[in-house]
Design a protein around this motif. Structure first.
Motif, mmCIF file in Angstrom:
data_model
loop_
_atom_site.group_PDB
_atom_site.id
_atom_site.type_symbol
_atom_site.label_atom_id
_atom_site.label_comp_id
_atom_site.label_asym_id
_atom_site.label_seq_id
_atom_site.Cartn_x
_atom_site.Cartn_y
_atom_site.Cartn_z
ATOM 1 N N MET C 1 0.823 -1.198 0.000
ATOM 2 C CA MET C 1 0.000 0.000 0.000
ATOM 3 C C MET C 1 0.864 1.257 0.000
ATOM 4 O O MET C 1 0.528 2.250 -0.599
ATOM 5 C CB MET C 1 -0.857 -0.041 1.256
ATOM 6 N N HIS C 2 1.986 1.158 0.697
ATOM 7 C CA HIS C 2 2.806 2.352 0.883
ATOM 8 C C HIS C 2 4.089 2.258 0.053
ATOM 9 O O HIS C 2 4.459 1.199 -0.426
ATOM 10 C CB HIS C 2 3.132 2.513 2.364
ATOM 11 N N SER C 3 4.720 3.376 -0.092
ATOM 12 C CA SER C 3 5.973 3.444 -0.856
ATOM 13 C C SER C 3 7.028 2.597 -0.167
ATOM 14 O O SER C 3 7.525 2.955 0.884
ATOM 15 C CB SER C 3 6.490 4.885 -0.893
ATOM 16 N N THR C 36 11.768 1.747 8.795
ATOM 17 C CA THR C 36 10.805 2.775 8.377
ATOM 18 C C THR C 36 9.387 2.445 8.833
ATOM 19 O O THR C 36 8.578 3.329 9.051
ATOM 20 C CB THR C 36 10.788 2.930 6.840
ATOM 21 N N GLU C 37 9.108 1.162 8.960
ATOM 22 C CA GLU C 37 7.779 0.765 9.419
ATOM 23 C C GLU C 37 7.906 -0.576 10.107
ATOM 24 O O GLU C 37 8.581 -1.475 9.605
ATOM 25 C CB GLU C 37 6.816 0.669 8.217
ATOM 26 N N GLN C 115 1.952 -1.710 -11.127
ATOM 27 C CA GLN C 115 1.195 -1.402 -9.909
ATOM 28 C C GLN C 115 1.177 -2.566 -8.934
ATOM 29 O O GLN C 115 0.876 -2.379 -7.756
ATOM 30 C CB GLN C 115 -0.241 -1.019 -10.268
ATOM 31 N N LEU C 286 -0.700 -8.033 8.551
ATOM 32 C CA LEU C 286 -0.195 -6.807 9.168
ATOM 33 C C LEU C 286 -0.242 -5.686 8.133
ATOM 34 O O LEU C 286 0.713 -5.455 7.397
ATOM 35 C CB LEU C 286 1.220 -7.028 9.715
ATOM 36 N N GLY C 288 -0.943 -2.394 8.616
ATOM 37 C CA GLY C 288 -0.716 -1.024 9.169
ATOM 38 C C GLY C 288 0.041 -0.127 8.227
ATOM 39 O O GLY C 288 1.184 0.123 8.397
#
Lengths: 288, 288, 288, 288
Positions: C1-3, C36-37, C115, C286, C288
């Motif tokens: 979902m995120h970069s 980073t996460e 994508q 997970l 998040g």
């Protein structure tokens, strides 16, 4: 949304007054038209009446032209504008696009598989990039580059292509050029644009970057008719997607793609099913 | 959202650098703290790090004050601000409201049944109408009427009530007065407001009427922290509801009530579960 | 979902005990890995711990093999299984499909435009129909027809194609054949299926017809891992769409297409981002 | 959903045939009834026609009884059953509940504030716990405890209370007793139950525990009419909420409360607005 391929559609609007429903339904009865779905709405504040009927003629020799001719007299007594759409009608469209292809790809898929009753007459782009996609679908692709100097000419060419194609609707599937007021006016009510924000929020350029700056927790997309005032045309459909702090602008761009596709396709479907009525700068969408 | 009544929560933020996670997790390990849920996010653009850990101490004699004292040294080396929240903590709040009671009613229901771990210390209103509701819940109700002339005094009184109540959070549950910049500043980051639109769209008064004028197909609600710029405070949560042409402004008002309640309750829950971090005018919400 | 294209991912699970987070985060710190996460979850009922860290190595000469080797010793002390995934990793997949092409079309679009970080090695089908779509994307298409008599052979061939392709995941994108228990077992946890209902409701054949019979007001889609018990494998993602009385079974089929595409793509994304953990017949995702 | 307090509602159903719409709309025209909203649906598979018209009489001396009498003759020619509902009609209801109070609290709030046009005649419970809530709203509370031995008697008493109250609808707002087949039959089509799952999934007891076992990613609620087959009655409305691995059964219970309230309130609103039609074990809900 519903099985209607074999239904005729009668859609109409007129100023509000007693008997607006009856003038439609009585005629349908007299003509032996079996109504499968009917929806009317009377906007008492706007003083305008809207109706949509899906019906099956019981006579084998039902003739649309005769229907139109005969109904015209009654309709005119109510100042009623109506459209009669035959079963299996496929709306002729021109799709305009730049380089971003997700909406185009989605529309062409629905077109190719018959999920969206459109007849794509041509694709117009200010870039050459998406020509192969058009080619694979066997569709003419008009590469009409644009510069500030050639804008007037290019738009004249766009108008010509649309006119010659016989398209009744122009779909702006992420066409990233600001149309001139003249072209907006020319296409008013006959062109649907997808804007990648929940209008009227984040108008103009780079809406996802604006959304990031504001730290919103939802992003959205808006499909609307073009009118004179860019990004202010009557809204047909809107969609929304949850996001969070971890979505940088480029993530929002990615995240928004699906909802843009779905919202645009939904608006086009409503339009071609004659569910959308334009009045006083707003839409009535009889989705029932 | 999750069963955490018996967990301690350690939440912290500091400037980004190597080792920010380790300084937290190593300490927890050393203290015999069993982590049940951990979430960290490093905002590489903002250059700020955020972490939230839910944990169960393994030692029977775990002492929060000792933990705080010992962790302070390590945290300060990272310029880290942290909070330690004990299990079964109930956040002391004051709720501000005018006449519209759906958000208040919803919050009090969740409070009464323990669904929202708040301890309502007082209800403040510029109208007397909702006193019976407060009374039924056995809560003090401060009727503080306001006029342009008495605004300064009234706000001073509001501050006094909040202060004396020991509230750590003020919830503006449809309090229909514009707070002065001074009061906004005073409550910045310590007060959550519910605005009945998808901010930044339809700021200011009568957002549903604005929404009607624009003919939007979605209405929404935004829960945000108060800051100096009214209706521009950091967004915590947003919710949305589909509407159509048949919704006149008063219908939108009715339609929006549920989503306002849900969005406000969600934001308060995130806040009291220490999931919300404020930084640079935006929020990071570690919901995972 | 995120970069996260430039992040390494460390994902791991092990039995619950004190120190499970620390063994991971301390090692990352020591190796100069900038997190980073981070997200961990300890399932206290199941007694299993799950963690996912996205990180950037600070050393230019960071070496994944060395990392794996060195971490193995520590991990094994915790009975921890882990995976290290490099940045820009593209998951090799085989897609299986019958005649219905909406999920395939959607996956190929996301693949072609980058994508979805998959590397489509081959498409397998029991019908020849979708070969042109594969050809346009330059992908090998294995037409493996099946009859009750040839099922065993066909499945052996499927296994061979998957094996030779080097695929790590098989995506059943509306493959309308019931896999044998042997093939289910063989692919267990390595194949994702999309079922067009909200499992466990409407298992088996023609779920939309079942939904119509029951008069439900919501239809949905479920992406799940294949396991020994067909349509009972661990659920990864579910999506839902509102419907009404006017949707006959064929309308539900049409209506469900979009949500099937979105749900399947979401599940594949979670999988390749190493967000999905399998344990005791259920998934931990997970996100998040 | 829409402003209709000042509209009369005519709702009707009959076997499908040509002229069903016309018989309604022509009569309305003749009576000087101004239609503000009209929706009809003809179920060509079920062979049944449904119509709902909201209208304003233009004559000051419009009389509902006269309307009913005169329309009866025309309607009977079509075997049409109809209902005429006056403006500002408030549906008399009895609410049944056990100990769980979120749905009751929600309904009473909507009742008290006029958001739901119900007239609560009585609350029936097999427990004494919620008496104070009823008392605060000034409502009679019938505590009718139940044991296996007294079930028949208790149900007789329930029937008596409902009968004497004049209620036209019974709302089972988390009444945790299985009604006997006799009582189900007695209330068939006149009682709405909220079940805390997406029926037909997770029928029977403890649906959230079943949902946890299956590891679903969505939980939901279903409002349906009672009929002879418990948890199988015709569905009116369904709602859904996303959940994840971290939701243990007790979290799902908490998580589902809001969607249960919203779904039940929506179904009751559809019912009292005469939008719901029962036919052949399914509902037609004209929401447009």
């Amino acid at each position: 949304m519903h099985s209607e391929n074999n239904s005729w559609i009668l859609s109409a609007q007129c100023p509000s007054r007693l008997g607006t429903v009856d003038v439609v339904t009585r005629f349908l009865k007299e003509q032996g038209c079996y109504i499968t779905e009917l929806h009317s709405f009377d906007d008492y504040r706007g003083g305008q009446f809207f109706i949509r009927a899906a019906f099956l003629p019981e006579q084998a020799d039902f003739n649309g032209d005769d229907f139109r001719e005969q109904f015209t007299a009654r309709a005119s007594a109510f100042d009623m504008h109506f459209e009669l759409t035959p079963p299996d009608y496929r709306l002729p469209v021109v799709i305009m696009v730049s380089k971003t292809d997700h909406c185009l790809n989605d529309l062409l898929y629905r077109y190719r598989t018959g999920q969206l009753a459109i007849d794509v007459r041509a694709i117009v782009s200010n870039h050459p990039d998406l020509e192969p996609l058009a080619a694979w679908h066997g569709l003419p692709y008009h590469h009409l580059p644009i510069t500030p100097e050639t804008k007037a000419e290019q738009e004249a060419e766009v108008r010509r292509v649309v006119e010659e194609s016989g398209a009744e609707l122009v779909i702006l599937a992420r066409y990233m050029q600001v149309l001139s007021p003249e072209l907006c006016h020319h296409f008013a009510g006959r062109a649907i644009n997808i804007h990648h924000s929940l209008l009227p929020g984040f108008k103009g350029a780079k809406p996802y970057h604006q959304a990031y700056e504001k730290g919103v927790k939802l992003v959205g997309a808006t499909a609307h008719y073009i009118n004179d005032d860019l990004d202010e045309g009557p809204i047909i459909a809107q969609g929304v997607e949850a996001v969070d702090h971890a979505h940088y602008p480029e993530d929002l761009v990615a995240r928004g793609r699906d909802i843009e596709c779905l919202t645009l396709a939904r608006a086009v479907r409503y339009h071609l099913q004659k569910r959308v009525f334009l009045h006083a700068g707003r839409t009535v969408v009889l989705t029932g």
